[in-house]
Write an enzyme that holds these catalytic residues in place. Structure first.
Site, short mmCIF file in Angstrom:
data_model
loop_
_atom_site.label_atom_id
_atom_site.label_comp_id
_atom_site.label_asym_id
_atom_site.label_seq_id
_atom_site.Cartn_x
_atom_site.Cartn_y
_atom_site.Cartn_z
N ASN A 10 20.30 9.08 -0.06
CA ASN A 10 19.70 8.78 -1.36
C ASN A 10 19.40 10.12 -2.02
O ASN A 10 18.40 10.77 -1.71
CB ASN A 10 18.42 7.96 -1.13
CG ASN A 10 17.76 7.55 -2.42
OD1 ASN A 10 18.13 8.02 -3.49
ND2 ASN A 10 16.75 6.69 -2.33
N ARG A 95 23.28 5.66 -2.11
CA ARG A 95 22.59 4.90 -3.16
C ARG A 95 23.04 5.49 -4.50
O ARG A 95 22.91 6.70 -4.72
CB ARG A 95 21.08 5.06 -3.02
CG ARG A 95 20.36 4.37 -4.16
CD ARG A 95 18.88 4.64 -4.13
NE ARG A 95 18.23 3.94 -5.21
CZ ARG A 95 17.19 4.41 -5.88
NH1 ARG A 95 16.68 5.59 -5.58
NH2 ARG A 95 16.66 3.70 -6.86
N HIS A 184 16.61 -1.35 -8.91
CA HIS A 184 16.02 -1.81 -7.65
C HIS A 184 16.80 -2.99 -7.06
O HIS A 184 16.26 -3.77 -6.27
CB HIS A 184 14.55 -2.30 -7.83
CG HIS A 184 13.56 -1.23 -8.13
ND1 HIS A 184 12.45 -1.47 -8.92
CD2 HIS A 184 13.49 0.06 -7.75
CE1 HIS A 184 11.74 -0.36 -9.01
NE2 HIS A 184 12.35 0.58 -8.33
N HIS A 212 8.84 -6.27 -6.95
CA HIS A 212 8.99 -4.97 -6.28
C HIS A 212 8.00 -4.01 -6.94
O HIS A 212 8.23 -3.53 -8.05
CB HIS A 212 10.43 -4.47 -6.44
CG HIS A 212 10.66 -3.10 -5.86
ND1 HIS A 212 11.42 -2.87 -4.73
CD2 HIS A 212 10.22 -1.88 -6.25
CE1 HIS A 212 11.43 -1.58 -4.45
NE2 HIS A 212 10.71 -0.96 -5.37
N GLY A 214 6.35 -0.68 -6.47
CA GLY A 214 6.21 0.64 -5.85
C GLY A 214 5.69 1.57 -6.93
O GLY A 214 4.99 1.14 -7.84
N ARG A 245 5.39 5.06 -15.63
CA ARG A 245 6.12 4.51 -16.78
C ARG A 245 5.33 3.41 -17.46
O ARG A 245 4.67 2.61 -16.79
CB ARG A 245 7.47 3.95 -16.34
CG ARG A 245 8.42 4.96 -15.77
CD ARG A 245 9.81 4.35 -15.55
NE ARG A 245 10.59 5.19 -14.66
CZ ARG A 245 11.04 4.78 -13.45
NH1 ARG A 245 10.81 3.55 -13.02
NH2 ARG A 245 11.72 5.60 -12.71
N MET A 287 -2.25 3.48 -6.10
CA MET A 287 -3.11 2.30 -6.14
C MET A 287 -4.30 2.42 -5.19
O MET A 287 -5.36 1.88 -5.46
CB MET A 287 -2.25 1.06 -5.82
CG MET A 287 -2.92 -0.25 -6.13
SD MET A 287 -3.57 -0.40 -7.82
CE MET A 287 -2.13 -0.91 -8.75
N ARG A 288 -4.13 3.15 -4.09
CA ARG A 288 -5.25 3.34 -3.17
C ARG A 288 -6.39 4.08 -3.85
O ARG A 288 -7.56 3.71 -3.74
CB ARG A 288 -4.82 4.18 -1.95
CG ARG A 288 -3.97 3.43 -0.98
CD ARG A 288 -3.26 4.36 -0.04
NE ARG A 288 -2.18 5.07 -0.73
CZ ARG A 288 -1.15 5.62 -0.12
NH1 ARG A 288 -1.06 5.59 1.18
NH2 ARG A 288 -0.20 6.22 -0.81
N VAL A 335 3.04 -0.83 -3.23
CA VAL A 335 1.87 -1.57 -3.70
C VAL A 335 1.95 -3.02 -3.23
O VAL A 335 0.98 -3.58 -2.69
CB VAL A 335 1.78 -1.51 -5.25
CG1 VAL A 335 0.62 -2.36 -5.75
CG2 VAL A 335 1.64 -0.07 -5.73
N GLU A 337 3.40 -4.41 -0.73
CA GLU A 337 3.24 -4.64 0.70
C GLU A 337 1.84 -4.30 1.21
O GLU A 337 1.41 -4.82 2.23
CB GLU A 337 4.26 -3.78 1.48
CG GLU A 337 5.69 -4.25 1.30
CD GLU A 337 6.70 -3.23 1.81
OE1 GLU A 337 6.39 -2.49 2.76
OE2 GLU A 337 7.82 -3.19 1.26
N GLU A 388 15.59 -0.79 1.76
CA GLU A 388 16.78 -0.49 0.97
C GLU A 388 17.83 0.24 1.80
O GLU A 388 19.02 0.02 1.63
CB GLU A 388 16.39 0.33 -0.27
CG GLU A 388 15.65 -0.53 -1.28
CD GLU A 388 14.94 0.28 -2.35
OE1 GLU A 388 13.85 0.80 -2.03
OE2 GLU A 388 15.44 0.39 -3.47
P1 AMP Z 1 6.94 3.13 -3.17
O1 AMP Z 1 7.47 3.65 -4.48
O2 AMP Z 1 7.46 1.77 -2.83
O3 AMP Z 1 7.06 4.10 -2.05
O4 AMP Z 1 5.37 2.92 -3.40
C1 AMP Z 1 4.50 4.01 -3.55
C2 AMP Z 1 3.15 3.52 -4.05
O5 AMP Z 1 2.63 2.51 -3.18
C3 AMP Z 1 2.06 4.57 -4.08
O6 AMP Z 1 2.11 5.31 -5.28
C4 AMP Z 1 0.79 3.76 -3.99
O7 AMP Z 1 0.38 3.37 -5.30
C5 AMP Z 1 1.22 2.50 -3.27
N1 AMP Z 1 0.65 2.39 -1.93
C6 AMP Z 1 1.15 2.90 -0.78
N2 AMP Z 1 0.34 2.59 0.26
C7 AMP Z 1 -0.67 1.86 -0.24
C8 AMP Z 1 -1.83 1.23 0.33
N3 AMP Z 1 -2.10 1.29 1.64
N4 AMP Z 1 -2.65 0.54 -0.51
C9 AMP Z 1 -2.38 0.47 -1.82
N5 AMP Z 1 -1.31 1.03 -2.41
C10 AMP Z 1 -0.46 1.71 -1.63
#
Ligand code: AMP
Length: 404
Positions: A10, A95, A184, A212, A214, A245, A287-288, A335, A337, A388
């Protein structure tokens, strides 16, 4: 010897993520990442996953370009006896973000295919050039090996024209290939199929809304295994509120910021893609961190969360209407998951639509696909971790695997 390994690449503009899988059992042999390519302090993180070990090795050194990056990756793999010169390597799966209308399936890369990916650069200026560089570099390293492009847009090519077209002048749209492509797709394809599995049904028999969520975020409506609508459009900017975004805005915001705000097109582009969404609203895109700030009484974070959820709920409602009957809503990506409060808030108040989340099930932390709706709910709500890389490896291997 049968070649059963697939390397998944990727390639971003300054990074390469990779995984080496053995397709006999879809196990990972090694995973890693090269970051800050072209900068003074590039970093390579490599984790071999064979022989029970999972110790991450990290190197910080200047890595000038993608060629140097792939050579460094190759050296790391070779140190564990997994070198890219191995006859066990069956193919490299790449990818590729934008496949336009032409590529509705994974495709063995030829000069013509590469030229077409190049032709799509104007609609994916950030992503396709990096993907092309990754492909060329890998080809130079193993010219004898099949290289396969797996497109982020492919799963969405089944969208009907009613969903894919913007209501703008047709001749202008066609001349400049302006339409909704969606992104995605590899994740939406994988998660919708895994959701059907979780329900114990064939993909053809279920309608799923995939969320999805993220740092980038998109929703899709999947009817009987085929995408019928998705929230990202010509570019990944449309749709949900994301980490950086904006998602949907009135297009006139662009004219207004240019004419009244005196901003250049590039400045507005950067504003909407990089300084908007959660980070634009409250200064944080994780989000954390946002949840922590909300717990501490931070109003900007609370409003950002509310705007994020409001948009998400609108898309759930819209795709419910598009599908007519919904069997499951699946949350996935960082987010989706991990953030139980997001899942709870997105579904809150939708009981009339048959949607509900069980507090206890929603609070469970696990890497497994799982149901989080109460038994009585008409629609299943699920958390379905995306993968993915596995999807890219499987699609690649299905196309070129089992070579003698
Ligand atoms: P991704 O693009 O799928 O890797 O998602 C990344 C985003 O997932 C991060 O910017 C966080 O906002 C969110 N994230 C990851 N772990 C957690 C968690 N334990 N609780 C809440 N949000 C999370």
């Amino acid at each position: 010897m049968t070649a059963t390994r697939v390397l998944v690449l990727n390639s971003g503009s300054s990074s390469v993520k990779y995984q080496l899988l053995d397709m006999r059992d879809s196990s990972r042999l090694a995973v890693g990442l090269v970051e800050r390519i072209g900068e003074e302090t590039s970093r390579l993180k490599h984790t071999p996953l064979i022989g029970g070990g999972a110790e991450e090795r990290e190197r910080e050194e200047p890595i000038a370009d993608h060629e140097a990056a792939l050579k460094a990756v190759s050296a790391e793999l070779a140190a564990d006896g997994l070198g890219l010169d191995s006859p066990e390597l069956a193919a490299i799966g790449h990818r590729v973000v934008h496949g336009g209308l032409k590529f509705s399936a994974p495709t063995v890369i030829t000069d013509e295919v590469l030229a077409e990916i190049q032709r799509l650069v104007p609609v994916a200026p950030l992503h396709n050039p990096a993907n092309i560089t990754g492909i060329r570099t890998a080809q130079a390293l193993r010219p004898d090996l099949p290289q396969v492009a797996v497109f982020d847009t492919a799963f969405h090519t089944t969208m009907p024209e009613s969903a894919a077209r913007y209501a703008i002048d047709v001749a202008t749209a066609d001349e400049h290939r302006v339409r909704r492509y969606g992104f995605h797709g590899t994740s939406h394809a994988y998660v919708s199929r895994e959701t059907a599995k979780l329900l114990g049904k064939a993909p053809e028999d279920v309608n799923v809304i995939v969320l999805h969520l993220g740092n980038g975020a998109s929703a899709s409506a999947v009817r009987g295994g085929k995408c019928v609508d998705t929230s990202m459009g010509l570019t990944p900017l449309e749709g949900l509120v994301m980490g950086t975004r904006s998602g949907d805005v009135d297009p006139a915001v662009v004219f207004h910021l240019a004419r009244v705000g005196g901003m250049s097109i590039d400045e507005v582009d950067a504003l909407l893609n990089k300084k908007s969404g959660l980070i634009g609203l409250c200064g944080d895109n994780d989000m954390r961190v946002i949840r922590r700030r909300i717990d501490e009484g931070d109003e900007a974070a609370a409003l950002a969360f509310d705007i994020y959820i409001h948009r998400l709920k609108k898309y759930i409602g819209a795709y419910y209407a598009v599908l007519g009957r919904v069997d499951a809503v699946a949350f996935t990506a960082g987010v989706g998951e991990n953030a139980a409060p997001v899942r709870e808030a997105a579904v809150a108040g939708l009981e009339e639509l048959g949607l509900a989340v069980d507090g206890e099930l929603n609070a469970v932390r696990s890497d497994e696909a799982r149901l989080i709706s109460p038994e009585y709910a008409r629609v299943t709500v699920a958390v379905v971790p995306t993968d993915e890389e596995l999807e890219i490896a499987q699609q690649t291997y299905a196309l070129v695997g089992n070579r003698p």
